[in-house]
Design an enzyme around this catalytic site. Structure first.
Site, PDB file in Angstrom:
ATOM      1  N   ASP A 392       1.257  -1.175   0.181  1.00  0.00           N
ATOM      2  CA  ASP A 392       0.424  -0.081  -0.415  1.00  0.00           C
ATOM      3  C   ASP A 392       0.996   1.271  -0.106  1.00  0.00           C
ATOM      4  O   ASP A 392       1.950   1.188   0.707  1.00  0.00           O
ATOM      5  CB  ASP A 392      -0.315  -0.053   1.258  1.00  0.00           C
ATOM      6  CG  ASP A 392      -2.132   1.339   1.269  1.00  0.00           C
ATOM      7  OD1 ASP A 392      -3.052   0.866   0.555  1.00  0.00           O
ATOM      8  OD2 ASP A 392      -1.980   2.288   2.260  1.00  0.00           O
ATOM      9  N   GLU A 421       1.590  -0.439  -5.158  1.00  0.00           N
ATOM     10  CA  GLU A 421       0.428  -0.142  -5.253  1.00  0.00           C
ATOM     11  C   GLU A 421       0.932   1.638  -5.213  1.00  0.00           C
ATOM     12  O   GLU A 421       0.705   2.141  -4.817  1.00  0.00           O
ATOM     13  CB  GLU A 421      -0.797   0.483  -4.232  1.00  0.00           C
ATOM     14  CG  GLU A 421      -1.986   0.796  -4.749  1.00  0.00           C
ATOM     15  CD  GLU A 421      -2.087   1.802  -3.437  1.00  0.00           C
ATOM     16  OE1 GLU A 421      -2.063   1.747  -2.288  1.00  0.00           O
ATOM     17  OE2 GLU A 421      -3.719   1.955  -4.002  1.00  0.00           O
TER      18      GLU A 421
END
Lengths: 672, 672
Positions: A392, A421
């Site tokens: 993330d 990401e």
């Protein structure tokens, strides 16, 4: 670039060995002058090119040198000239881990002699040249192992003893002699490219993977009940039936209580609101703990095993940030920045404030301990059986940390994959790919028109960056409900799924929102979902008849059956005289599998057009017809020549597999 | 590529400083990952770009660091962001020699704080941020010199003492405070690009030079008499009057007797044949000696001085090869290869043999002595006043030798220039330019059509290779009498001269053959001159009325008066709707000098066409007319808009200087 002892030293004024005459430049692949490795998967060939040449007109020999880092010895593969002083060679990446490669070249006196000998005309000249050649062959014998040495000395004698020009020519130009002498070259003055380049070899799933993202807490079978890992187990067959091979869970850790967000990101949560899984950490633990409502560590390990038995890897989310009540905050205040008022600095991007999230301070004096702890989180989950991580916002943690952590982990666990990401600026996204992430989220979600898709995928699949950046494309995520999906209805979902699944070898969807066509935004102009799972438990009726489940299963089966769709580099766009139809092809290197996809980008109207396909370039007899087998509908079309008509319902697509005509008899066509 | 301690070490598993968050990549200019220097001339700016960014959203500061190698200290110039995480800065190359440059960047907490402060909205938030800012300013004071420190502490007090949000905003965002704090940044965790790149700074003549090549032995004033340096002195005014500033002599050394070639390359010379000047060395001496017929060393030095007084540098030919009777052959047999029959290996490219030439053996065990001796030849002529060398066939000597020799010589004589005559494969030609040659011969002689010229000069002037390869273009040489010149007559000579002189900032002609339109080949299909000066003395009547002398003088005067023509990088081709007309423009950076050249490539017919010129892009009022002043004919044309008509006699050209309209009154136009 050649940094042989001679020339490298030349730049500094001292020359170690001046007799190195070959130079080596422009070795490819090479990322940022060798600073970063390129990437391959097990079984792929690593094809290397280099410029190699020397002064004058002598003949060069050139080899590709390579070794797996676990092996002490280098192997070599011959490089062949391909014109304009460029050479090419290849080796196969047989096992995961890191290989090193470099290039070596030298002026080969035997080859030069042989090349010149074939062009000599005067018999006296030839007689002298034969004596020179015999001397070279004896030198090779001096370098050779016993059996070869004896044979070489025999050839030298033959050459010296040859009675006339014709005999000398016959001996000198003998292919067997050339092969034998070529085995024992004089490499004393070989140049070696100044850098050892690296290739990271991953498991095949790094290149070809099909992801399904879900919130495990929404897997519950009864309304209002928090889903568990046991519930997720029951969902495995459903996910496997659609053909996914990576099941990515949003964070599974305890969720912070302090400043918890309510439904639809409300600042005033109800007492029973479950909070965002990305607000990690509470009294119940942090990044190595499991949210008790989901189950136990044992449940998790069982789930990982049962998924694997169905060909599915469980991917975890690495979100390196803390809720205010994460144990790290009290145990390691030195890992966070303090505000002048003595509170911990929360995440902010003024005027926006994210007071439920504390970022780590990568400029902390205690960075070595912080780095070790974060890496230990990854190690912990690897020990529980996890092999794939979705990371993330990696771009809000320091690059140096990632490079160090990934290199260290992959040195012991080369099978581990990490998906970056980084929905951020292109240079940042690329840096993360370079420094070690196995796959990268892309801008696919916001590339909708034919022109946008063509430019973007040409860049992703055709540019030099593909050496290190492997795209993973997502039509939706819990944060991204695109305008196209919001307004286009079911045809838009079909078109985006087809595009994702056939443009990229790796793609994913966030489900069941995707297959159930979830498309209400929190408010007009927002890409956030209404009643987003990020802040509440949702119940999904996966058996709803309008579900895209069957369609997705069909598309993923096509991917599994067609190796052309399992790699990105062969992608080429085809002309269609209608801007709402996009067409492209992918093929295996040997052209045994050629797939042409055509998608109607218009979710509202039928579209038709003429498609250009250079059939001759694929070995087809352009005077005969050939069969295009639409793997989506099952229909088989006969095409002829390079221009054929296509017509598609809104959002629909063809995924044609080219069937070659193998034989024609009077009334029958056979296609293989 | 960033090789800061943190990330470089990360790759190897040990991290020295993990708090370095900025990264630096893709620094330009950079040749082969920094292996070779780029080139500039004195007074030019070195503009450097780099990608620099960090994790997260903090603000970066970025500087260009540079120093002359003779200076101990680094200087710095600010780099500015130009979008997409790219930064640009520049410094001026003030003196000849080598400069080093690199890039440094860091997360700047004061700038980040200021950037965020401007976006904060809540007064409580602003109050806390003001306290954080005051702390940062006090830290800057701690790094500052006394006066600045006191001022910074004053600002910190002001910020803390500000009574309300408005006052805090006013102090926090004050420009003077920003400038002051910016002078004392916290660079403890600055990233520095991992390589120090180099730029070689040459005298201006490296970029802008006009060469005249001649055989000094043909400068004699009486038929049949061997020309001397004294005769050459008399030729200086003639050469200066045409505007040349480099006078390049074919080799001036004693010429071998053994195997001497006769007229028109005959193998059986007459007893009075003078031989090829490139067959260097006899009893009279070798590369450090002067052919007695030309005069004495004193004569030569006088000639060099007299030429210099007219703005002309004498360039010598470095042809590192030996005639069989060169003293080296007997004194240093170890520098040559031996044939099996005990003779010295002559130059050959089977089946061709050049028995009058012995090449040096760069694989000799005695290479260190050979290298030193060859370098000493260059040093010797430098000591006699020579600053420019044209190097004959450098690609048949080892690259390592040239890199070493040129680096060494230029470290002591940065004013020395070397022109590489490498009519060979492109990679080889480029390698020689990279490793140190100041200028390079090109393929210009064989680029004749509009398409060939456009493609070739776009590559030469627009590609990244221009950072190290400076083209020098020649319409003819003693070895190259092109088909175009052979057949096209006087118009062909005019066209090729105009093209050379306006396409390239450096060009040369081989005279007096060129200006006297010498164009008979030795035989049909040959590029060799009939009765070539290479093998015999020629008498030239330089006063022949058909001489191009005046035309050449005019063209070279235009070059001298127009700075746009003195550099290559601004070259851009313009559209003309006639493939026999070529048009292009060059301009200075400030657009104060804009030159458009149009050449009729057809030596036989008049040609006309419409020329496209984006007048608006040059700041012209497209509603008004502007003046194009043809510097060749003196004629002034009024143009209007972007499309204008041109018409030219065979082989002729316009060299237009753009005259801007400075003021319009009722009936008069003024142009500057």
């Amino acid at each position: 670039m050649d940094l042989s002892p001679a020339t490298a030293a030349a730049a500094t004024g001292t020359v170690l060995e001046g007799r190195v005459r070959a130079v080596i430049e422009t070795v490819r692949p090479e990322v940022d002058g060798g600073r970063f490795p390129v990437k391959r998967v097990v079984g792929e060939r690593v094809t290397v090119e280099a410029d190699a040449f020397a002064d004058g007109h002598d003949t060069l020999a050139c080899v590709l040198r390579y070794r797996h880092e676990a092996d002490a010895d280098w192997s070599e593969a011959a490089m062949r000239p391909i014109g304009n002083d460029r050479w090419r060679g290849a080796f196969e990446a047989q096992k995961p881990g890191r290989y090193r490669y470099t290039v070596s070249a030298w002026v080969d006196h035997f080859l030069s002699w042989r090349h010149d000998f074939a062009r000599r005309e005067e018999s006296e000249d030839i007689a002298v040249a034969a004596r020179a050649g015999a001397a070279l062959i004896r030198e090779a014998a001096g370098r050779a192992e016993a059996a070869d040495a004896a044979r070489l000395r025999g050839w030298a004698g033959d050459l010296e003893g040859a009675a006339d020009t014709q005999a000398r020519r016959r001996v000198a130009l003998d292919e067997e002699l050339a092969a034998l002498a070529g085995r024992w070259p004089d490499r004393r003055f070989a140049a070696t490219y100044g850098r050892e380049l690296a290739v990271v070899v991953d498991p095949e799933r790094a290149r070809f993977s099909t992801w399904y993202e879900m919130f495990p807490r929404s897997a519950g079978s009864r309304p209002g009940r928090h889903g568990t890992f046991r519930d997720c187990e029951k969902r495995l067959d459903y996910i496997a039936s659609m053909g996914f091979d990576v099941l990515y869970f949003t964070p599974i850790h305890p969720i912070g209580r302090s400043r918890r967000k309510g439904r639809n990101n409300a600042l005033d949560p109800a007492h029973d609101d479950v909070g965002s899984p990305w607000a990690i950490g509470s009294e119940a633990g942090g990044h190595k703990a499991i949210l008790p409502e989901l189950g136990t560590l044992e449940d998790f390990r069982r789930l990982v095993a049962r998924a694997r038995a169905r060909g599915i890897e469980i991917a975890l989310d690495l979100a390196f940030q803390c809720a205010p009540d994460h144990p790290y905050v009290s145990e390691h205040p030195e890992w966070f920045r303090q505000r002048p008022d003595g509170t911990v600095q929360y995440a902010e991007n003024p005027p926006k404030r994210y007071q439920d999230i504390y970022p780590f301070d990568f400029e902390s004096e205690a960075w070595p301990a912080l780095w070790e702890e974060l890496k230990s989180v990854i190690e912990y989950w690897i020990a529980q059986g996890v092999r794939i991580f979705r990371v993330d916002n990696p771009h809000t943690k320091s690059f140096a940390f990632w490079e160090w952590a990934i290199a260290d982990i992959k040195s012991r666990h080369p099978e581990v994959l990490l998906l970056s990401e980084a929905f951020t600026r292109p240079k940042v996204m690329h840096r993360l790919a370079k420094l070690g992430f196995s796959q990268s989220y892309t801008y696919f979600a916001w590339r909708n028109t034919k022109r946008e898709l063509t430019e973007y995928f040409t860049e992703l699949c055709g540019g030099e960056d593909r050496e290190y950046l492997r795209p993973n494309v997502w039509p939706n995520t819990p944060d991204i409900l695109t305008e196209y999906l919001q307004h286009g209805g079911r045809p838009a979902f079909c078109a985006r799924l087809l595009l994702a699944a056939t443009l990229a070898a790796s793609y994913g969807i966030y489900g069941p929102a995707f297959e159930l066509l979830e498309r209400a935004p929190r408010e007009p102009g927002s890409e956030e979902y209404l009643d987003s799972e990020k802040y509440q438990i949702r119940e999904w009726d996966i058996d709803r008849p309008e579900s895209l489940r069957e369609f997705i299963a069909r598309v993923n089966a096509i991917r599994r059956d067609n190796p052309a769709l399992q790699r990105d580099w062969s992608l080429a766009f085809l002309g269609v005289d209608n801007d709402l139809l996009i067409a492209y092809r992918k093929a295996t290197d040997d052209l045994s599998n050629v797939v042409i996809t055509v998608v109607n980008l218009d979710p509202y109207h039928r579209q038709a057009g003429w498609l250009e396909f250079d059939a001759a370039a694929f070995g087809l007899d352009t005077r005969a017809s050939y069969q295009m087998h639409d793997l989506v509908s099952g229909a088989r079309y006969l095409w002829h020549g390079s221009r054929n008509f296509v017509e598609l319902a809104p959002g629909m697509g063809h995924v044609f597999r080219l069937r070659r005509r193998v034989r024609t008899e009077r009334d029958f066509d056979y296609f293989m």
